[in-house]
Scaffold this motif. Structure first.
Motif, PDB file in Angstrom:
ATOM      1  N   THR A 163     -23.530 -11.159  45.924  1.00  0.00           N
ATOM      2  CA  THR A 163     -22.338 -11.748  46.540  1.00  0.00           C
ATOM      3  C   THR A 163     -21.236 -10.690  46.551  1.00  0.00           C
ATOM      4  O   THR A 163     -21.105  -9.918  45.603  1.00  0.00           O
ATOM      5  N   TYR A 164     -20.464 -10.647  47.645  1.00  0.00           N
ATOM      6  CA  TYR A 164     -19.377  -9.667  47.743  1.00  0.00           C
ATOM      7  C   TYR A 164     -18.082 -10.364  48.079  1.00  0.00           C
ATOM      8  O   TYR A 164     -18.071 -11.414  48.703  1.00  0.00           O
ATOM      9  N   LYS A 165     -17.010  -9.696  47.653  1.00  0.00           N
ATOM     10  CA  LYS A 165     -15.698 -10.225  48.013  1.00  0.00           C
ATOM     11  C   LYS A 165     -14.914  -9.164  48.775  1.00  0.00           C
ATOM     12  O   LYS A 165     -14.763  -8.034  48.322  1.00  0.00           O
ATOM     13  N   PHE A 166     -14.437  -9.587  49.938  1.00  0.00           N
ATOM     14  CA  PHE A 166     -13.595  -8.738  50.790  1.00  0.00           C
ATOM     15  C   PHE A 166     -12.177  -9.243  50.611  1.00  0.00           C
ATOM     16  O   PHE A 166     -11.931 -10.445  50.674  1.00  0.00           O
ATOM     17  N   THR A 167     -11.240  -8.348  50.366  1.00  0.00           N
ATOM     18  CA  THR A 167      -9.848  -8.772  50.209  1.00  0.00           C
ATOM     19  C   THR A 167      -8.956  -7.880  51.058  1.00  0.00           C
ATOM     20  O   THR A 167      -9.147  -6.657  51.071  1.00  0.00           O
ATOM     21  N   SER A 168      -8.005  -8.494  51.734  1.00  0.00           N
ATOM     22  CA  SER A 168      -7.066  -7.665  52.496  1.00  0.00           C
ATOM     23  C   SER A 168      -5.759  -8.402  52.707  1.00  0.00           C
ATOM     24  O   SER A 168      -5.734  -9.623  52.801  1.00  0.00           O
ATOM     25  N   ASN A 169      -4.679  -7.614  52.748  1.00  0.00           N
ATOM     26  CA  ASN A 169      -3.411  -8.221  53.159  1.00  0.00           C
ATOM     27  C   ASN A 169      -3.075  -7.795  54.583  1.00  0.00           C
ATOM     28  O   ASN A 169      -1.961  -7.950  55.050  1.00  0.00           O
ATOM     29  N   GLY A 170      -4.058  -7.221  55.253  1.00  0.00           N
ATOM     30  CA  GLY A 170      -3.902  -6.922  56.683  1.00  0.00           C
ATOM     31  C   GLY A 170      -3.149  -5.642  56.986  1.00  0.00           C
ATOM     32  O   GLY A 170      -2.992  -5.278  58.135  1.00  0.00           O
ATOM     33  N   THR A 171      -2.687  -4.951  55.944  1.00  0.00           N
ATOM     34  CA  THR A 171      -1.899  -3.748  56.223  1.00  0.00           C
ATOM     35  C   THR A 171      -2.750  -2.490  56.046  1.00  0.00           C
ATOM     36  O   THR A 171      -2.604  -1.753  55.086  1.00  0.00           O
ATOM     37  N   GLY A 172      -3.650  -2.286  56.958  1.00  0.00           N
ATOM     38  CA  GLY A 172      -4.378  -1.019  57.001  1.00  0.00           C
ATOM     39  C   GLY A 172      -5.594  -0.896  56.101  1.00  0.00           C
ATOM     40  O   GLY A 172      -6.556  -0.240  56.445  1.00  0.00           O
ATOM     41  N   LYS A 173      -5.551  -1.544  54.923  1.00  0.00           N
ATOM     42  CA  LYS A 173      -6.653  -1.342  53.977  1.00  0.00           C
ATOM     43  C   LYS A 173      -7.307  -2.662  53.582  1.00  0.00           C
ATOM     44  O   LYS A 173      -6.717  -3.719  53.690  1.00  0.00           O
ATOM     45  N   TYR A 174      -8.536  -2.547  53.087  1.00  0.00           N
ATOM     46  CA  TYR A 174      -9.179  -3.712  52.466  1.00  0.00           C
ATOM     47  C   TYR A 174     -10.070  -3.230  51.331  1.00  0.00           C
ATOM     48  O   TYR A 174     -10.384  -2.039  51.240  1.00  0.00           O
ATOM     49  N   THR A 175     -10.425  -4.144  50.455  1.00  0.00           N
ATOM     50  CA  THR A 175     -11.330  -3.760  49.365  1.00  0.00           C
ATOM     51  C   THR A 175     -12.577  -4.635  49.421  1.00  0.00           C
ATOM     52  O   THR A 175     -12.544  -5.761  49.933  1.00  0.00           O
ATOM     53  N   ILE A 176     -13.666  -4.078  48.903  1.00  0.00           N
ATOM     54  CA  ILE A 176     -14.877  -4.879  48.741  1.00  0.00           C
ATOM     55  C   ILE A 176     -15.345  -4.704  47.303  1.00  0.00           C
ATOM     56  O   ILE A 176     -15.369  -3.589  46.779  1.00  0.00           O
TER      57      ILE A 176
END
Ligand code: ADP
Length: 621
Positions: free
Chosen positions: A146-159
């Protein structure tokens, strides 16, 4: 937790920025997008399970909506196909849609942004209109990670790796934007139960999987194409269309199909109101989905809809095909041919009705899709007549569009067919063609055809129409003229009378331009232009063929010189004495004719020098 940071693809980042700053008035649609994605994921899981017997059936397929006002979150979960880590990166971190670059360029201007967002359909990214932060927790069918993608929409995201999903599927959690100075950007109402319920009922009632909210299924799940027409509101049609196509705009019209007889099927088709960005670039993108007895089978059911109707979107639901049918079998299935024919017939009929009943709307349709539909005239001779019946054309008579039937009603009795001129991509260029002169001089109306396919249609005209019908006559071709038989005879006499005078000029022209020309002829039908090129395919078509890697044979054309034009009269005299100015003048006349045909002179520098010399002369240098 093994967290890794990524940058969004440049275009994706730009699109996100646009979403965060969006003033798009209808923010509700983010939920429709998420529910559509969840529904697609459940469809995909079901199909995967059918194909692979090792995968267990999803007996509890569901889309769950949860609201947590304390955490200020709203989440949409599905137990559909889920995504792998790579898919998260490819699907959510990048935008694969063709036309993205064009879209972003067009959307730079904020006044048009709102409209364009709707046209482009930004899917998942629409969540950033209402959320500060988004988490996507997902597990792909048949895998254990299972993976989690997180972003606040400002250019970057984490997995990062994650371990809280016991079943495959996806949960999208939005942290609803609330505290902001700008009340337009606050999305607080999306934490309200009744708002959310209202949105789901409005946009997603027909979704075929249960949507669970507050422990209750709140959608009727009724397939809209199965319901009687009089029970369905316009709004329901529109919402269904938007769900199906991810288009944020309303469709131009819908077409209901209810076929009974040799094959039974129902369908609901739509004509979008605007061509999507990639329609012209991607001739393969078809948009009709196949269902069998209400069960989704596949998107893009190409065998049903020919390429030139690829702008049609919708659903066909068959009652007489086996559920496990494969794409390959479908191609050869005779029932499909019957369905194809009756679907096409229905589409033409409905378009024809639209033309008869709402011309303005039909013109909108024609502007968006006429160019594509016309491909059918050359590709599908069986239906060419149907398409020509509803085709609209520009004309020399007025600025209004005309149908062929309307043109025929205005035709002069002595006209041998429908006069047409193609070969340039703008009306103004076509209107400047000297080829029109003999026709407009006599008050004949000529259809002006600006699309590349038009020239092919003209070439095919005799295969399309029965011999007794009015033919499309290409006035650029050698054997079409505006003359009556009597006039022809008298013009031939006139030409005969000047032939010997003309001969030295003709000889000179063939000497100077011989390799480009098949012949040089005197003309008594041109009025204001001194020269005109005739014969061969248009220069526009030649350059199109070259651009797609085909090398057309060198086209030798006929140069017609207007013997009543002062310049030509003078040249005829000068040529008799072998005057040294004649070759340059002939070259310039030829270059001018080439320019009017829409091409550049073979040697622009030489052309310009000749013109400069003439200007110097005129200025008395
Ligand atoms: P679209 O749905 O128009 O393709 P989106 O931006 O909404 O565009 O989604 C991009 C892709 O991400 C989808 O095509 C799909 O492959 C994937 N995706 C989005 N949501 C889900 C989901 N709930 N489950 C599985 N895949 C998803």
């Amino acid at each position: 937790m093994n967290e890794e940071e990524f940058y969004f693809q440049t275009e994706a980042a730009e699109l996100l920025k646009m979403m965060i700053n969006s003033v798009y008035s209808n923010k509700d649609i983010f939920l429709r997008e998420l529910i559509s994605n969840a529904s697609d994921a459940l469809d995909k899981r079901r199909i995967e399970t059918l194909k692979n017997s090792e995968l267990a059936e999803n007996t509890n397929a569901v889309i769950k909506i949860e609201l947590n006002p304390d955490n200020k979150t709203l989440s949409v979960s599905d137990n559909g196909i889920g995504m792998t880590r790579d898919e998260l990166i490819n699907y959510l971190g990048t935008i694969a849609k063709s036309g993205t670059k064009e879209f972003l360029k067009a959307a730079k201007d904020s006044n048009t942004q709102q409209e364009l967002i709707g046209q482009f359909g930004v899917g998942f990214y629409s969540v950033f209109m209402v959320a500060d932060k988004v988490e996507v927790v997902t597990r792909k069918l048949g895998t254990s990670e299972t993976y989690k993608f997180t972003s606040n929409g400002t250019g970057k995201y984490t997995i990062e790796d994650f371990d809280q999903r016991s079943e495959c599927g996806t949960t999208v959690t939005l942290y609803i934007r609330e505290n902001t100075d700008d009340p337009d950007k606050s999305a607080k109402n999306y934490l309200d139960e009744w708002t959310i319920r209202g949105i789901i009922e409005k946009y997603s009632d027909f979704i075929s999987w249960p949507i669970l909210f507050k422990d209750k299924t709140i959608n009727s799940q009724k397939a809209i194409w199965q319901r009687p027409d009089n029970e369905i509101t316009e709004d329901e049609y529109k919402e269904f269309y938007k769900h199906l196509t991810h288009d944020w705009q309303e469709p131009l019209m819908h077409i209901k199909i209810n076929a009974e007889g040799s094959t039974n099927f129902k369908g609901l088709l739509f004509v979008p109101s605007q061509a999507p960005f990639d329609l012209f670039m991607n001739p393969e993108s078809g948009g009709v989905s196949l269902y069998i007895n209400r069960v989704f089978i596949m998107n893009d059911f190409k065998d049903l809809i020919p390429g030139y109707l690829r702008f049609i979107r919708g659903v066909i639901d068959s009652e007489d095909l086996p559920l496990n049918i494969s794409r390959e079998i479908l191609q050869d299935e005779p029932i499909i041919r019957v369905k194809r024919r009756s679907t096409q017939r229905k589409i033409y009929n409905e378009l024809k009705k639209l033309l008869e009943n709402d011309r303005e709307k039909f013109i909108k349709f024609w502007l968006a899709f006429g160019k594509i539909l016309k491909e059918g005239i050359v590709q599908d001779h069986e239906h060419a007549k149907n398409i020509l019946d509803i085709a609209l054309f520009r004309t020399t008579n007025s600025d209004e569009w005309t149908t062929l039937a309307e043109y025929e009603a205005r035709m002069k009795p002595e006209q041998k067919g429908i006069y047409c001129l193609a070969g340039r991509d703008t009306l103004s260029a076509l209107k400047a063609s000297p080829k029109l002169e003999p026709f407009t001089e006599k008050g004949y109306e000529v259809l002006l055809m600006t699309d590349p396919v038009d020239e092919v249609i003209l070439n095919d005209s005799r295969f399309i129409f029965p011999a007794e019908a009015k033919q499309l006559l290409n006035i650029a071709s050698d054997d079409v003229s505006a003359e009556t038989d009597d006039e022809k005879k008298s013009n031939e006499d006139k030409i005969k009378a000047i032939e010997s005078d003309f001969e030295p000029l003709k000889k000179k022209a063939l000497e100077v331009l011989g390799e480009k020309l098949e012949n040089v002829k005197p003309s008594v039908s041109l009025t204001s232009s001194p020269a005109c090129l005739r014969g061969g395919m248009s220069l526009q078509m030649e350059s199109i063929l070259r651009s797609i890697g085909q090398a057309p044979q060198a086209q030798k054309r006929v140069l017609e010189l207007n013997v009543s034009h002062p310049i030509i009269k003078k040249l005829i005299e000068l040529a008799k004495n072998d005057n040294e100015k004649v070759p340059d003048m002939l070259k310039t006349l030829y270059d001018q004719a080439i320019i009017l045909e829409g091409a550049a002179p073979d040697d622009p520098a030489d052309f310009i020098k000749r013109i400069d010399d003439l200007m110097a002369l005129a200025l008395g240098d």
